[in-house]
Structure formats: structure tokens, C-alpha cells
Scaffold this motif. Structure first.
Motif, PDB file in Angstrom:
ATOM      1  N   UNK A 196       0.861  -1.183   0.000  1.00  0.00           N
ATOM      2  CA  UNK A 196       0.000   0.000   0.000  1.00  0.00           C
ATOM      3  C   UNK A 196       0.898   1.234   0.000  1.00  0.00           C
ATOM      4  N   UNK A 197       0.675   2.140  -0.936  1.00  0.00           N
ATOM      5  CA  UNK A 197       1.405   3.402  -0.975  1.00  0.00           C
ATOM      6  C   UNK A 197       0.424   4.549  -0.816  1.00  0.00           C
ATOM      7  N   UNK A 198       0.915   5.622  -0.206  1.00  0.00           N
ATOM      8  CA  UNK A 198       0.077   6.804  -0.017  1.00  0.00           C
ATOM      9  C   UNK A 198       0.920   8.058  -0.195  1.00  0.00           C
ATOM     10  N   UNK A 199       0.333   9.070  -0.781  1.00  0.00           N
ATOM     11  CA  UNK A 199       0.974  10.364  -0.976  1.00  0.00           C
ATOM     12  C   UNK A 199      -0.020  11.449  -0.573  1.00  0.00           C
ATOM     13  N   UNK A 200       0.455  12.445   0.171  1.00  0.00           N
ATOM     14  CA  UNK A 200      -0.405  13.515   0.662  1.00  0.00           C
ATOM     15  C   UNK A 200      -0.191  14.769  -0.171  1.00  0.00           C
ATOM     16  N   UNK A 201      -1.243  15.202  -0.853  1.00  0.00           N
ATOM     17  CA  UNK A 201      -1.172  16.374  -1.723  1.00  0.00           C
ATOM     18  C   UNK A 201      -2.273  17.346  -1.324  1.00  0.00           C
ATOM     19  N   UNK A 202      -1.872  18.563  -0.939  1.00  0.00           N
ATOM     20  CA  UNK A 202      -2.838  19.593  -0.518  1.00  0.00           C
ATOM     21  C   UNK A 202      -3.748  19.082   0.597  1.00  0.00           C
ATOM     22  N   UNK A 203      -3.161  18.339   1.533  1.00  0.00           N
ATOM     23  CA  UNK A 203      -3.913  17.837   2.674  1.00  0.00           C
ATOM     24  C   UNK A 203      -4.774  16.627   2.395  1.00  0.00           C
ATOM     25  N   UNK A 204      -4.718  16.112   1.184  1.00  0.00           N
ATOM     26  CA  UNK A 204      -5.578  14.998   0.766  1.00  0.00           C
ATOM     27  C   UNK A 204      -4.713  13.767   0.558  1.00  0.00           C
ATOM     28  N   UNK A 205      -5.120  12.656   1.156  1.00  0.00           N
ATOM     29  CA  UNK A 205      -4.355  11.416   1.042  1.00  0.00           C
ATOM     30  C   UNK A 205      -4.789  10.612  -0.182  1.00  0.00           C
ATOM     31  N   UNK A 206      -3.819  10.222  -0.958  1.00  0.00           N
ATOM     32  CA  UNK A 206      -4.062   9.366  -2.120  1.00  0.00           C
ATOM     33  C   UNK A 206      -3.529   7.966  -1.794  1.00  0.00           C
ATOM     34  N   UNK A 207      -4.172   6.949  -2.328  1.00  0.00           N
ATOM     35  CA  UNK A 207      -3.791   5.565  -2.036  1.00  0.00           C
ATOM     36  C   UNK A 207      -3.709   4.752  -3.331  1.00  0.00           C
ATOM     37  N   UNK A 208      -2.720   3.865  -3.384  1.00  0.00           N
ATOM     38  CA  UNK A 208      -2.624   2.904  -4.482  1.00  0.00           C
ATOM     39  C   UNK A 208      -2.198   1.561  -3.897  1.00  0.00           C
ATOM     40  N   UNK A 209      -2.615   0.488  -4.551  1.00  0.00           N
ATOM     41  CA  UNK A 209      -2.515  -0.845  -3.956  1.00  0.00           C
ATOM     42  C   UNK A 209      -1.957  -1.868  -4.956  1.00  0.00           C
ATOM     43  N   UNK A 210      -1.203  -2.797  -4.417  1.00  0.00           N
ATOM     44  CA  UNK A 210      -0.727  -3.947  -5.183  1.00  0.00           C
ATOM     45  C   UNK A 210      -0.859  -5.184  -4.319  1.00  0.00           C
ATOM     46  N   UNK A 211      -1.232  -6.315  -4.928  1.00  0.00           N
ATOM     47  CA  UNK A 211      -1.353  -7.563  -4.190  1.00  0.00           C
ATOM     48  C   UNK A 211      -2.706  -7.772  -3.554  1.00  0.00           C
ATOM     49  N   UNK A 212      -3.596  -6.787  -3.647  1.00  0.00           N
ATOM     50  CA  UNK A 212      -4.956  -6.937  -3.127  1.00  0.00           C
ATOM     51  C   UNK A 212      -5.819  -7.640  -4.165  1.00  0.00           C
ATOM     52  N   UNK A 213      -5.708  -7.186  -5.402  1.00  0.00           N
ATOM     53  CA  UNK A 213      -6.397  -7.768  -6.551  1.00  0.00           C
ATOM     54  C   UNK A 213      -5.336  -8.289  -7.529  1.00  0.00           C
ATOM     55  N   UNK A 214      -5.714  -8.936  -8.602  1.00  0.00           N
ATOM     56  CA  UNK A 214      -4.722  -9.475  -9.542  1.00  0.00           C
ATOM     57  C   UNK A 214      -4.074  -8.407 -10.416  1.00  0.00           C
ATOM     58  N   UNK A 215      -4.104  -7.169  -9.981  1.00  0.00           N
ATOM     59  CA  UNK A 215      -3.500  -6.056 -10.711  1.00  0.00           C
ATOM     60  C   UNK A 215      -3.359  -4.872  -9.752  1.00  0.00           C
ATOM     61  N   UNK A 216      -2.377  -4.003  -9.982  1.00  0.00           N
ATOM     62  CA  UNK A 216      -2.249  -2.801  -9.151  1.00  0.00           C
ATOM     63  C   UNK A 216      -3.316  -1.779  -9.533  1.00  0.00           C
ATOM     64  N   UNK A 217      -3.717  -0.941  -8.571  1.00  0.00           N
ATOM     65  CA  UNK A 217      -4.753   0.029  -8.879  1.00  0.00           C
ATOM     66  C   UNK A 217      -4.722   1.189  -7.896  1.00  0.00           C
ATOM     67  N   UNK A 218      -5.306   2.299  -8.327  1.00  0.00           N
ATOM     68  CA  UNK A 218      -5.637   3.434  -7.464  1.00  0.00           C
ATOM     69  C   UNK A 218      -7.143   3.621  -7.568  1.00  0.00           C
ATOM     70  N   UNK A 219      -7.812   3.820  -6.420  1.00  0.00           N
ATOM     71  CA  UNK A 219      -9.263   3.974  -6.411  1.00  0.00           C
ATOM     72  C   UNK A 219      -9.643   5.341  -5.870  1.00  0.00           C
ATOM     73  N   UNK A 220     -10.181   6.201  -6.736  1.00  0.00           N
ATOM     74  CA  UNK A 220     -10.638   7.526  -6.322  1.00  0.00           C
ATOM     75  C   UNK A 220     -11.812   7.406  -5.354  1.00  0.00           C
TER      76      UNK A 220
END
Length: 280
Positions: A196-220
Motif C-alpha cells: 500500500x502506498x500513499x501520498x499527501x497532496x494539498x492535505x488529501x491522502x491518495x492511495x494505491x494498492x498492489x497484491x490486493x487484486x490481480x493487478x495494481x490500482x488506485x481507487x478515487x
């Protein structure tokens, strides 16, 4: 040893690589572009991939660049993962890739090879999804500059004969608050349970995932819930799970229920450490 023979080519320009690919196709060959080659060897030995012509992209200057230019970080597709440990221009990328396989393998695995690979983890793409990155590709339609978010859907959507040249990140993202957490069932190397990776931009946390599903993804959709400060961390995480893509992986690394348990704890830790305020 690979169970098939192949001809090896190392073009020195983008145009030469494209022309070579088309020529080989006309000749009835099955060409593959080559960056680091680890996946070709791994899958080739299992008879899951075949080529009778290999086009090595490491001789192309545009694919080897790794530098900040005009307030943008430009990363060529054949830059090896170990380079990001030595030259930490994008710390989130370093933190995400420095546990991919082992040190010896990271000397060979390239950023383009990881992103465009067939093995479903491909965690090197996660920081780029969070950083609104653009990519440069070369193919029959010429040179294209595309938003990664519009091009990566379960995998990088490249046309026949097209290859990744560069990834570009705006400088403002390079040192934003971030966190990358890789969880393994056991041992310190090998395939992870999830990342799980996360980046904070303008106070908002973004998340992206690998190994949860059969492909990496970011979910808005998940991000909107995970940033809802009216909810507790636990309520945010559980509500965000309603927007997880399907299916959840269930394999030798861990069952789907175990993955969700680990994912819940991992996201909660990120919310706490990156300052996602919690409702009292």
C-alpha cells in the motif's frame, strides 16, 4: 536455459527499434521488447512466454535518462530499480521499489519491465499513479505523451509494437509526504502479500494498492471515503472496502479474508502516520 532460441538486437534509437519490430513481424517472427529480461527468463522457462527475436531497448538514450529537467523528473524505461536506491530523486519510488525481489535482481529489473510485466504485483507503478504522472510511448502511431491514469487499466494499455520510453513526474510531487508499506506473510524477500502506498497532496491522502487484486490500482472512490474526517479510521477503512475492485486475491500468499484483515490494519496505520485527522 530458455526452451527456445532467439535472435538478439540492440537498436540505438527509437526509430530503429520501431522499424526493427515491424520488419521482424513482416518476416513472421515473434519479437519482444527487452528491458531487464528477468520476466522473459522466468516466464520463458515455464513456457508462458515465447519470442524468436529480442529487441533490447537499453541502447536507446531516451530510455536511459534519470534526471530532473525543467521542474520535471524524467525516468527512462530501462533504468534499473537499484538506481532509485542510490539516487533518491523520488523517495516514494525508492521506498516502494527497494524491497522488490532481492538486491541482485533489482540490479537487473528495470522500471519499464516492472510496470509492463505480466506478474501481477508490478508495485513500481503505484507511486506514478499517485503523482499524476505522464508517460512517453513509441509505436506505429509515433511518439505519444499520455496521462498514466488514462492509460493504465489493470495493465499498461500499449498497442502492438508500442513500447514505454519514459515516465514524467512534476517536481511538486517528488518530496510530498508519503508512505509505502509492504506486508509479507513471512521472510524478508520474495513476493509480498500486499503493498500500500500513499501520498499527501494539498492535505488529501491518495492511495494505491498492489497484491490486493490481480493487478495494481488506485481507487478515487476509496480515497474519498478514506479522507472523510467525519468518520473514525476503522469506519473509513471498512466503508472504503465496498469500493474495492474484484476479485480479491486468494492464493498461496494469503486468503482473501486474511488480505482484507492486513489491508485494514495497513490503511489505518497510514491514516495515523500521515495525519488523516480522526473523528472523536
Amino acid at each position: 536455459m530458455l526452451p527456445f532460441n532467439f535472435a538478439y538486437y540492440k537498436p540505438e534509437s527509437i526509430q530503429e527499434a520501431l522499424e526493427l519490430y515491424q520488419t521482424l513481424k513482416v518476416q513472421g517472427k515473434t519479437p519482444l521488447y527487452y528491458g531487464g529480461g528477468t520476466e522473459i527468463i522466468t516466464l520463458g522457462r515455464l513456457n508462458l512466454i515465447y519470442a524468436d527475436a529480442i529487441i533490447d531497448l537499453k541502447g536507446i538514450n531516451e530510455c536511459k535518462i534519470f534526471e530532473v529537467r525543467n521542474d520535471e523528473l524524467i525516468i527512462g524505461s530501462t533504468v534499473g530499480l537499484s538506481v532509485f536506491e542510490a539516487k533518491k530523486l523520488f523517495p516514494l519510488l525508492t521506498d516502494t521499489t527497494n524491497e522488490v525481489a532481492d538486491c541482485t535482481s533489482r540490479n537487473k529489473i528495470t522500471i519499464g519491465g516492472n510496470i509492463c510485466g505480466r506478474i501481477f504485483y508490478r508495485e513500481a507503478v503505484l507511486p506514478f499513479l499517485l503523482a499524476d504522472s505522464t508517460i512517453i510511448t513509441a509505436g506505429p502511431k509515433g511518439i505519444r505523451k499520455l496521462l498514466l491514469s488514462e492509460t493504465f487499466h489493470k495493465e499498461l494499455q500499449l498497442e502492438e509494437g508500442e513500447f514505454l520510453v519514459q515516465i514524467i513526474i512534476e517536481k511538486e510531487y517528488l518530496h510530498a509526504p508519503h508512505l509505502s508499506i509492504k506486508k509479507r506473510k513471512q521472510w524478508d524477500t520474495g513476493y509480498p502479500l500486499l503493498t500500500v502506498t500513499s501520498l499527501k497532496k494539498d492535505g488529501y491522502l491518495r492511495f494505491a494498492f498492489s497484491g490486493v487484486c490481480p493487478y495494481p490500482f488506485r481507487s478515487i472512490s476509496m480515497e474519498e471515503i478514506l479522507n472523510d474526517q467525519k468518520l473514525s479510521y476503522k469506519d473509513r477503512v471498512l466503508a472504503s472496502f465496498e469500493h474495492l475492485p474484484n476479485p480479491i486475491l486468494n492464493d498461496i500468499e494469503g486468503s482473501n479474508d486474511y488480505r482484507l484483515f492486513v489491508l485494514e490494519n495497513t490503511i489505518s496505520a497510514i491514516l495515523s502516520r500521515l495525519g488523516g485527522e480522526e473523528h472523536e
